[in-house]
Design an enzyme around this catalytic site. Structure first.
Site, PDB file in Angstrom:
ATOM      1  N   ASP A 350     -15.547  72.779  50.657  1.00 53.76           N
ATOM      2  CA  ASP A 350     -16.403  73.589  49.780  1.00 53.76           C
ATOM      3  C   ASP A 350     -16.620  72.927  48.422  1.00 53.76           C
ATOM      4  O   ASP A 350     -16.840  73.606  47.421  1.00 53.76           O
ATOM      5  CB  ASP A 350     -15.763  74.972  49.561  1.00 53.76           C
ATOM      6  CG  ASP A 350     -15.422  75.650  50.865  1.00 53.76           C
ATOM      7  OD1 ASP A 350     -16.287  75.675  51.746  1.00 53.76           O
ATOM      8  OD2 ASP A 350     -14.288  76.122  51.009  1.00 53.76           O
ATOM      9  N   SER A 375     -17.930  72.271  42.754  1.00 55.62           N
ATOM     10  CA  SER A 375     -17.265  73.358  43.476  1.00 55.62           C
ATOM     11  C   SER A 375     -18.358  74.290  43.984  1.00 55.62           C
ATOM     12  O   SER A 375     -19.114  74.851  43.197  1.00 55.62           O
ATOM     13  CB  SER A 375     -16.303  74.117  42.567  1.00 55.62           C
ATOM     14  OG  SER A 375     -15.830  75.276  43.225  1.00 55.62           O
ATOM     15  N   ARG A 376     -18.441  74.425  45.304  1.00 53.56           N
ATOM     16  CA  ARG A 376     -19.512  75.248  45.859  1.00 53.56           C
ATOM     17  C   ARG A 376     -19.219  76.740  45.741  1.00 53.56           C
ATOM     18  O   ARG A 376     -20.062  77.561  46.065  1.00 53.56           O
ATOM     19  CB  ARG A 376     -19.774  74.848  47.319  1.00 53.56           C
ATOM     20  CG  ARG A 376     -20.254  73.417  47.427  1.00 53.56           C
ATOM     21  CD  ARG A 376     -20.734  73.030  48.806  1.00 53.56           C
ATOM     22  NE  ARG A 376     -21.096  71.618  48.801  1.00 53.56           N
ATOM     23  CZ  ARG A 376     -20.326  70.631  49.242  1.00 53.56           C
ATOM     24  NH1 ARG A 376     -19.138  70.922  49.736  1.00 53.56           N
ATOM     25  NH2 ARG A 376     -20.718  69.386  49.205  1.00 53.56           N
ATOM     26  N   VAL A 377     -18.020  77.078  45.301  1.00 51.17           N
ATOM     27  CA  VAL A 377     -17.703  78.481  44.999  1.00 51.17           C
ATOM     28  C   VAL A 377     -18.192  78.805  43.589  1.00 51.17           C
ATOM     29  O   VAL A 377     -18.677  79.899  43.306  1.00 51.17           O
ATOM     30  CB  VAL A 377     -16.198  78.739  45.152  1.00 51.17           C
ATOM     31  CG1 VAL A 377     -15.828  80.114  44.641  1.00 51.17           C
ATOM     32  CG2 VAL A 377     -15.780  78.581  46.611  1.00 51.17           C
TER      33      VAL A 377
END
Length: 508
Positions: A350, A375-377
């Site tokens: 992620d 950070s894909r969050v």
């Protein structure tokens, strides 16, 4: 193919079924060893054996292996040790299932091998709970979105590349660039939560794959010195261990982490590093006569890592709301992220924290390339105060990197460009952090506040490091006197400004 059925009593430190008893009579199949070569056995007679099943060869000391290739006339088995004690005609016994290891609080503070056996010269591990090392990952329905922050104590990460509980964040870079240091800092930063006996405390698992024994011993000593070994389990498959043990180690660590996750608790697992696991798997695959593909890795090497990393998850509230966060480490050659294994793991995770060798050479540690790291969050895993303060930080650093090439022409640059360069240089100094010195969230917040609100313009760049240490010490002194600059959501800006102004006066 012969199909003999015998009864054996398994007297092994390994768990080979889902019962909590260590001894149980089971009906097993047996077979005979046809050939032995380079840690791989070819066996005839093991009817109905499963892929990945644990097998035993009974000698003076039981010898274990794992079934990896199922052909019509024979089975290929990788041994978890030396093949010197195994010969043609030896009897191989099925166990009826994969490796099952102990997990839970009883394994904390212990150092074990890939089979769950202790290697820290202490008493045998007796756990109240056991789990298979290779299980199916939770499905989408069983998960919920990642939204709780997992603080690493590293200012550059917590402010710009936030990690959430249940996330898989790759740490990637060349050899000797500080990848392991980042992972260890994340473990050390969980100490305060355990000291406070917080419900949000995070249990940690460190998996060492293909490292020197001395390196694992030094790391364990550091964890113990910090008091972090009390909430950490170390799984070690060192360079001197068999390739099968190096292949298995990450799955053993994942099974331990799942013990906490499935009981509504939080766990953090470090895989250090998956490049060496892939190399061990390639070695096994070539010995098992599997056809080599790209860079001689077998075609299922992507599945090797995807089924491992998918086990990191934030479970929904019906399943207890526990989480398993994974920080896999991948080593690159000369920064080549387009190689087979790096591209595989980047596509599974992620986000990634990219460590750049050039920044290490410039003395910037941690050497995080802000432009390539993501950070894909995102801010969903940040506390509100950090989200509010650090929103512009990544953009300002990216601008600084872009204009940095023009520093040699400083006399010809516009005033606005000079301001960007001056601020960027101060931010770079502010984000530098010594290894094994994680920062509390209030310390991070006041540093970000000082940097983004242009409060450091009057501080010379060479004094930024001293300013930072004085400010951190001041925040800690206030905390000792029960004065806090940060509540559950917001930073006290009035108090922060007074504190920063006081430290700047001290520098003068």
């Amino acid at each position: 193919m012969s199909n003999k059925t015998n009864k054996h009593t398994l007297k092994s430190p390994l768990k080979t079924n889902n019962s909590t008893k260590l001894e149980k009579k089971v009906i097993v199949n047996t077979g005979k060893v046809l050939t032995v070569a380079d840690g791989v056995l070819k066996v005839a007679g093991l009817a109905n054996i499963q892929m990945g099943e644990l097998v035993i060869i009974y000698k003076k000391k039981p010898i274990y292996g794992i079934a990896l290739t199922l052909a019509t006339d024979s089975i290929s088995i990788a041994l978890f040790g030396s093949d010197n004690l195994v010969g043609e005609g030896d009897i191989v016994t099925r166990t009826g299932g994969p490796v099952v290891i102990g997990r839970g609080v009883n394994v904390l503070g212990r150092i074990m091998n890939s089979l769950g056996e202790p290697i820290d010269t202490r008493t045998p591990i007796v756990a109240a709970e056991y789990g298979s090392i290779d299980v199916k990952a939770p499905g989408i329905i069983d998960r919920q979105s990642v939204k709780q922050p997992l603080l690493t104590g590293i200012l550059a990460i917590d402010s710009m590349i936030p990690i959430g509980k249940g996330q898989r964040e790759l740490i990637i870079g060349d050899r000797q660039t500080g990848k392991t240091t980042i992972a260890i800092d994340a473990i050390l930063n969980q100490r305060d939560l355990h000291l406070k006996k917080s419900d949000d405390k995070v249990f940690c698992i460190y998996v060492a794959i293909g490292q020197k024994r001395s390196s694992v011993a030094q790391l364990t000593h550091r964890l113990k010195a910090w008091g972090a070994l009390n909430y950490t389990t170390v799984v070690a498959a060192t360079a001197s261990d068999a390739a099968a043990l190096q292949y298995l180690a990450p799955y053993t660590g994942a099974a331990i982490g799942e013990g906490f996750r499935d009981n509504g608790q939080h766990a953090l697992i470090i895989y250090d590093d998956l490049t060496k696991q892939a190399i061990a798997y390639r070695q096994m695959a070539l010995l098992l006569r599997r056809p080599p593909g790209r860079e001689a890795y077998p075609g299922d090497v992507f599945y090797l890592h995807s089924r491992l990393l998918e086990r990191a998850a934030k479970l929904n509230e019906n399943l207890g709301g526990g989480s398993l966060t994974a920080l896999p480490i991948i080593e690159t050659q000369e920064g080549d992220v387009s190689a087979y294994i790096p591209t595989n793991v980047i596509s599974i995770t992620d986000g990634q924290i990219f460590i750049e060798k050039e920044l290490v050479n410039q003395g910037i540690m941690p050497a995080i390339n802000v432009g390539l790291s993501v950070s894909r969050v995102g801010s969903a895993a940040q506390i509100p105060a950090m989200k509010k303060l650090a929103g512009s930080l990544k953009l300002e650093l990216a601008q600084y990197r872009e204009y940095e090439a023009f520093l040699s022409f400083a006399s010809d640059l516009e005033e606005e460009t000079l301001k960007i360069l001056a601020k960027g240089a101060r931010l770079v100094e502010l984000l530098k952090q010594d290894p094994y010195s994680p920062l509390a969230i209030d310390e991070q917040l006041i540093l970000v506040y000082a940097g983004t609100k242009d409060l450091l313009n009057i501080v010379e760049i060479e004094h930024i490091k001293k300013f930072k240490y004085l400010l951190i010490d001041a925040v800690r002194e206030l905390r000792k006197n029960d004065v806090y600059i940060f509540n559950s959501k917001n930073l006290d800006e009035t108090l922060s400004r007074k504190l920063i102004a006081y430290i700047i006066r001290q520098l003068k």
